[in-house]
Motif scaffolding. Sequence first.
Motif, PDB file in Angstrom:
ATOM      1  N   GLY A  58      30.971  10.643  -8.653  1.00 17.36           N
ATOM      2  CA  GLY A  58      30.143  10.787  -7.460  1.00 17.36           C
ATOM      3  C   GLY A  58      28.842  10.026  -7.624  1.00 17.36           C
ATOM      4  N   ILE A  59      28.222   9.662  -6.523  1.00 20.51           N
ATOM      5  CA  ILE A  59      26.988   8.889  -6.569  1.00 20.51           C
ATOM      6  C   ILE A  59      26.123   9.240  -5.360  1.00 20.51           C
ATOM      7  CG2 ILE A  59      28.110   6.966  -5.379  1.00 20.51           C
ATOM      8  CD1 ILE A  59      25.219   6.619  -7.889  1.00 20.51           C
ATOM      9  N   THR A  60      24.826   9.325  -5.555  1.00 19.49           N
ATOM     10  CA  THR A  60      23.869   9.292  -4.456  1.00 19.49           C
ATOM     11  C   THR A  60      22.806   8.277  -4.820  1.00 19.49           C
ATOM     12  OG1 THR A  60      22.371  10.537  -3.034  1.00 19.49           O
ATOM     13  CG2 THR A  60      22.476  11.231  -5.321  1.00 19.49           C
ATOM     14  N   SER A  61      22.557   7.378  -3.886  1.00 17.87           N
ATOM     15  CA  SER A  61      21.677   6.252  -4.148  1.00 17.87           C
ATOM     16  C   SER A  61      20.498   6.277  -3.193  1.00 17.87           C
ATOM     17  CB  SER A  61      22.460   4.939  -3.969  1.00 17.87           C
ATOM     18  OG  SER A  61      21.584   3.823  -3.948  1.00 17.87           O
ATOM     19  N   GLY A  62      19.372   5.779  -3.649  1.00 13.75           N
ATOM     20  CA  GLY A  62      18.214   5.650  -2.787  1.00 13.75           C
ATOM     21  C   GLY A  62      17.262   4.620  -3.338  1.00 13.75           C
ATOM     22  N   PHE A  63      16.430   4.086  -2.465  1.00 18.56           N
ATOM     23  CA  PHE A  63      15.404   3.154  -2.931  1.00 18.56           C
ATOM     24  C   PHE A  63      14.067   3.533  -2.300  1.00 18.56           C
ATOM     25  CE2 PHE A  63      17.369   1.051   0.752  1.00 18.56           C
ATOM     26  CZ  PHE A  63      16.268   0.708   1.534  1.00 18.56           C
ATOM     27  N   ALA A  64      12.997   3.178  -2.987  1.00 17.53           N
ATOM     28  CA  ALA A  64      11.660   3.525  -2.528  1.00 17.53           C
ATOM     29  C   ALA A  64      11.240   2.606  -1.397  1.00 17.53           C
ATOM     30  CB  ALA A  64      10.661   3.434  -3.678  1.00 17.53           C
ATOM     31  N   THR A  65      10.649   3.196  -0.369  1.00 12.50           N
ATOM     32  CA  THR A  65      10.143   2.437   0.769  1.00 12.50           C
ATOM     33  C   THR A  65       8.967   3.197   1.346  1.00 12.50           C
ATOM     34  OG1 THR A  65      10.745   1.413   2.882  1.00 12.50           O
ATOM     35  CG2 THR A  65      11.758   3.533   2.380  1.00 12.50           C
ATOM     36  N   THR A  66       8.522   2.795   2.518  1.00 18.18           N
ATOM     37  CA  THR A  66       7.523   3.544   3.260  1.00 18.18           C
ATOM     38  C   THR A  66       7.991   3.668   4.700  1.00 18.18           C
ATOM     39  OG1 THR A  66       6.258   1.522   3.705  1.00 18.18           O
ATOM     40  CG2 THR A  66       5.574   2.855   1.817  1.00 18.18           C
ATOM     41  N   GLN A 102      18.671  14.743  -6.448  1.00 18.14           N
ATOM     42  CA  GLN A 102      17.873  13.675  -5.850  1.00 18.14           C
ATOM     43  C   GLN A 102      16.619  14.223  -5.175  1.00 18.14           C
ATOM     44  OE1 GLN A 102      19.414  11.617  -2.283  1.00 18.14           O
ATOM     45  NE2 GLN A 102      19.116   9.706  -3.412  1.00 18.14           N
ATOM     46  N   LEU A 103      16.770  15.298  -4.387  1.00 19.22           N
ATOM     47  CA  LEU A 103      15.625  15.849  -3.680  1.00 19.22           C
ATOM     48  C   LEU A 103      14.572  16.409  -4.636  1.00 19.22           C
ATOM     49  CD1 LEU A 103      17.380  17.607  -0.668  1.00 19.22           C
ATOM     50  CD2 LEU A 103      15.803  15.659  -0.561  1.00 19.22           C
ATOM     51  N   ASN A 104      15.004  17.087  -5.673  1.00 20.97           N
ATOM     52  CA  ASN A 104      14.044  17.612  -6.637  1.00 20.97           C
ATOM     53  C   ASN A 104      13.323  16.481  -7.368  1.00 20.97           C
ATOM     54  OD1 ASN A 104      14.036  20.749  -6.996  1.00 20.97           O
ATOM     55  ND2 ASN A 104      16.169  20.210  -6.596  1.00 20.97           N
ATOM     56  N   ASP A 105      14.029  15.406  -7.652  1.00 24.60           N
ATOM     57  CA  ASP A 105      13.393  14.252  -8.279  1.00 24.60           C
ATOM     58  C   ASP A 105      12.352  13.625  -7.347  1.00 24.60           C
ATOM     59  OD1 ASP A 105      13.341  12.060 -10.413  1.00 24.60           O
ATOM     60  OD2 ASP A 105      13.895  10.901  -8.622  1.00 24.60           O
ATOM     61  N   LEU A 106      12.689  13.505  -6.065  1.00 26.33           N
ATOM     62  CA  LEU A 106      11.743  12.939  -5.098  1.00 26.33           C
ATOM     63  C   LEU A 106      10.502  13.819  -4.974  1.00 26.33           C
ATOM     64  CD1 LEU A 106      14.200  11.774  -2.284  1.00 26.33           C
ATOM     65  CD2 LEU A 106      13.005  10.334  -3.959  1.00 26.33           C
TER      66      LEU A 106
END
Length: 405
Positions: A58-66, A102-106
Motif C-alpha cells: 500500500g502507498i499514500t503519497s503527498g508533496f509539500a505545496t501552499t 500521513q495525517l499525524n506526520d503532517l
Amino acid sequence: MTDFVVRPITDDERRPTFDLLGQALHSPQLSDETWAQIGDSWAAPGKFGAFADDRPIGITSGFATTIAVPGGAVLPAAAVDGVGVRADWTRRGVVTALMSAQLNDLAERGTSLACLHASEAVIYGRFGYGIATSGATVRIDHPARLREGAEAGGAVRLLDTGEARAQLPALYQRIGLHRPGMIARPSLWWPIALNRRLSREGGYRVAVHTGPNGEDDAFAMFKSVDQSTAADPERGVLLEVRDLQGANPEAIAALWRFLLSIDLVATVSSRFRPVDEPLSVLLTDPRRARTTEVEDDLWLRLVDVAGALAARTYGPGEPVVFEVDDRLLPANRGRYRVGPDGAGHTDAGADLRLDADTLAMLYLGEWRASTLAQAGRITVVDPAAPARADTLFATGTRPWCGTYF
C-alpha cells in the motif's frame, strides 16, 4: 496486531511503490523510458508505504505545496497525489493505517491543510476530507465567437516542447494564486505534469498569451482528438483543453478566442473549469457554450483547525461558536468562535456541531452552513446560527483549484 507495517518509504522504494499505485488505479505498466521522464516527480519525502514481508502492499503519497485561502493568505499544505492498496490486501485496514500515519506526520510538521482529488467519493470523508471546490465540464460548439470587448488585445503564440518546459513554471508562479483553493506547483510537480503530455504520444500543445504590456499572462495546454467515424467521416476535431490559467479575465478570454479560432475544430471541451466562469456570456451566441457536468474537484482537510480558521478572513455579522469533532486528530477537537474579527478557541457554548470533513466543506466558501445543516451534516443548537455562518464564510470569488495532481 496487524500483519503489515507502515513507515516512510526510502529512495530505493520509489519505483516499486509507483508501480503499485499504477496497478491499484488500473494504469498501464510503466516503461523504464517513461520512468526516466517522470521519476523525479515521485520523491520519497511525504510518502508512506505499507509493507508485508518487506514488500509494498500500500502507498499514500503527498508533496509539500501552499494553498490560497479566503482573504488572500497562503498556507502550507500537502497535496495527496496517490493512495492505493494491492488488490489482495484491500479491506484489511491498510488505507486507514496509511492515512492516519500521513495525517499525524503532517500535524507534527506544522502543515495547515491537506488536499486531494478523490478517485472514489465514499472513501475520504472518514479521514476528515470534505468537498471544498467544484469543477465544471464545458463544451463550446463551432461556430462560436467572442463578443467585442471581451478581451483587451495582446497576442497568442504556440510554444514548442522545450519552450513549454522552460517557461510554464515561472509563468504559473507569476499568474499567482488569485482564487481560494488554488495551489502552488513546486518543481517536482512539473515533470509528471508536462513530460508525458508534451511528448509525441501525449499530443498536447501549449499556447501563451502576451498582454498589451508585453508580459506573458496566461497559457493553455490542449490537444486535438479525432472524432471522425466511418459513419461520419467529416466530423470535426474535438479540442480538449487540459489546463488554462490566466492572471486576469481579459487574458483568459483571449486564449478562449484563440482556441475557438483554430481551423477544422467542431467542439472545444474542458473539464474542471471554474463553475462561475462566464463562458456563455462571453460569446455572441451564448447557446454555443454548455456546462455538461459539475462535479467535486478539490477535497480539503484541516490538519490544524485553529491555525487554518485564524488564517482566513470572514464576512460581517454576529459570531458563531463551532464545536468540532476530529476522530483522527484529537488535538483539533474543541469549540471555536468565528467572527468578523477572526477565529480562535473558546469556552463558550456551541451554536453548531460538526465533524472535520464538514468543516472542510465550509472552509473555502464552496458550501453554505444552512445547506449542510439541512442535509444533516451540522447539528444546530442555535437555530439562528446557520444563517450567521453563511454570512461569515461567504466569499466574493468562488473557490477553484485548477491543478491536477
